[in-house]
Design a protein around this motif. Structure first.
Motif, short mmCIF file in Angstrom:
data_model
loop_
_atom_site.label_atom_id
_atom_site.label_comp_id
_atom_site.label_asym_id
_atom_site.label_seq_id
_atom_site.Cartn_x
_atom_site.Cartn_y
_atom_site.Cartn_z
N SER A 185 39.63 39.47 56.80
CA SER A 185 38.54 39.67 55.85
C SER A 185 37.90 38.33 55.53
N LYS A 186 36.63 38.36 55.22
CA LYS A 186 35.93 37.13 54.84
C LYS A 186 36.30 36.69 53.44
N ASN A 187 36.78 37.62 52.61
CA ASN A 187 37.12 37.32 51.23
C ASN A 187 38.50 37.85 50.88
N LYS A 188 39.18 37.15 49.96
CA LYS A 188 40.43 37.67 49.41
C LYS A 188 40.05 38.71 48.37
N SER A 189 40.73 39.85 48.39
CA SER A 189 40.47 40.86 47.36
C SER A 189 41.67 41.77 47.22
N MET A 190 41.76 42.39 46.06
CA MET A 190 42.82 43.34 45.79
C MET A 190 42.73 44.52 46.75
N ASP A 191 41.51 44.91 47.11
CA ASP A 191 41.30 46.02 48.02
C ASP A 191 41.89 45.73 49.40
N VAL A 192 41.73 44.51 49.89
CA VAL A 192 42.28 44.13 51.19
C VAL A 192 43.82 44.18 51.14
N THR A 193 44.39 43.64 50.07
CA THR A 193 45.85 43.69 49.91
C THR A 193 46.33 45.13 49.85
N TYR A 194 45.65 45.95 49.10
CA TYR A 194 45.99 47.36 48.97
C TYR A 194 45.98 48.05 50.34
N LYS A 195 44.92 47.86 51.09
CA LYS A 195 44.79 48.50 52.40
C LYS A 195 45.86 48.00 53.39
N THR A 196 46.20 46.72 53.29
CA THR A 196 47.21 46.16 54.18
C THR A 196 48.59 46.74 53.86
N ILE A 197 48.92 46.82 52.58
CA ILE A 197 50.21 47.42 52.19
C ILE A 197 50.25 48.88 52.60
N LEU A 198 49.16 49.59 52.38
CA LEU A 198 49.09 51.00 52.75
C LEU A 198 49.29 51.17 54.26
N LYS A 199 48.66 50.32 55.04
CA LYS A 199 48.82 50.35 56.50
C LYS A 199 50.28 50.11 56.89
N SER A 200 50.93 49.19 56.20
CA SER A 200 52.34 48.91 56.51
C SER A 200 53.22 50.12 56.20
N PHE A 201 52.89 50.88 55.17
CA PHE A 201 53.66 52.08 54.85
C PHE A 201 53.54 53.13 55.95
N HIS A 202 52.39 53.21 56.59
CA HIS A 202 52.22 54.16 57.69
C HIS A 202 53.04 53.73 58.91
N LEU A 203 53.15 52.43 59.11
CA LEU A 203 53.89 51.92 60.26
C LEU A 203 55.39 51.88 60.02
N VAL A 204 55.79 51.66 58.77
CA VAL A 204 57.20 51.59 58.40
C VAL A 204 57.40 52.45 57.15
N PRO A 205 57.42 53.76 57.31
CA PRO A 205 57.42 54.66 56.15
C PRO A 205 58.66 54.59 55.27
N ASP A 206 59.80 54.21 55.81
CA ASP A 206 61.04 54.22 55.03
C ASP A 206 61.45 52.85 54.52
N PHE A 207 60.53 51.91 54.48
CA PHE A 207 60.87 50.55 54.05
C PHE A 207 61.28 50.54 52.59
N ALA A 208 62.35 49.85 52.32
CA ALA A 208 62.77 49.57 50.95
C ALA A 208 63.27 48.14 50.96
N GLY A 209 62.95 47.41 49.95
CA GLY A 209 63.38 46.02 49.91
C GLY A 209 62.50 45.21 49.01
N VAL A 210 62.09 44.05 49.53
CA VAL A 210 61.36 43.09 48.72
C VAL A 210 60.09 42.65 49.44
N ILE A 211 59.02 42.52 48.68
CA ILE A 211 57.80 41.90 49.16
C ILE A 211 57.63 40.62 48.36
N VAL A 212 57.51 39.50 49.06
CA VAL A 212 57.28 38.22 48.39
C VAL A 212 55.81 37.88 48.57
N CYS A 213 55.17 37.54 47.48
CA CYS A 213 53.74 37.18 47.54
C CYS A 213 53.50 35.95 46.69
N ASP A 214 52.31 35.38 46.81
CA ASP A 214 51.96 34.29 45.90
C ASP A 214 51.31 34.90 44.65
#
Length: 156
Positions: free
Chosen positions: A8-37
């Protein structure tokens, strides 16, 4: 393993949201920790809402934990040193460069921290451990060539 990414050209909450959502589709049973800044794009209501009730805890680097998100920074450093050698001509060119990097990072390049396995092999429980530390250079070259051949012969 790089599970999901977005350019993306800009940082935004929407981009983060869509990326996390995409990861849930690829790894639906993930449980653990997400480290972010501590960026607002990571700590806003949309990304936090996605994590509720999924067994995923969000930790903020240098706030909730002492260390930074150095593992992610190391991935970016590899990208910059090995793939992003000169500025991209346009958005599509940059997208293709990142795409190629992610494929190679996940599927071709053996990682010493994974004892010679690739992230995809470890993630899919496909890695057959070799004596990687005994002769890292030879083993690394052999694994890289094997992965390149598999990658060339794979569909897509």
């Amino acid at each position: 393993m790089i599970v999901a990414w977005k350019l993306s050209k800009n940082k935004s909450m929407d981009v983060t949201y869509k990326t996390i959502l995409k990861s849930f589709h690829l790894v639906p049973d993930f449980a653990g920790v997400i480290v972010c800044d501590a960026g607002s794009e990571n700590l806003g209501v949309l990304p936090r809402k996605l994590l509720i009730g999924k067994g995923i805890k969000q930790l903020v680097a240098k706030k909730d934990i002492r260390f930074s998100n150095s593992m992610v920074e190391a991935v970016f450093r590899q990208f910059k040193q090995k793939f992003y050698i000169k500025p991209a001509k346009n958005y599509n060119s940059l997208y293709k460069t990142i795409y190629k990097f992610v494929l190679q990072y996940n599927q071709i390049i053996p990682h010493s921290s994974l004892e010679g396995g690739t992230p995809k092999e470890i993630f899919n429980h496909e890695f057959v451990k070799i004596d990687y530390r005994k002769n890292m250079k030879v083993a690394s070259m052999k694994r890289r060539e094997e992965r390149r051949e598999e990658f060339k012969n794979s569909p897509g």
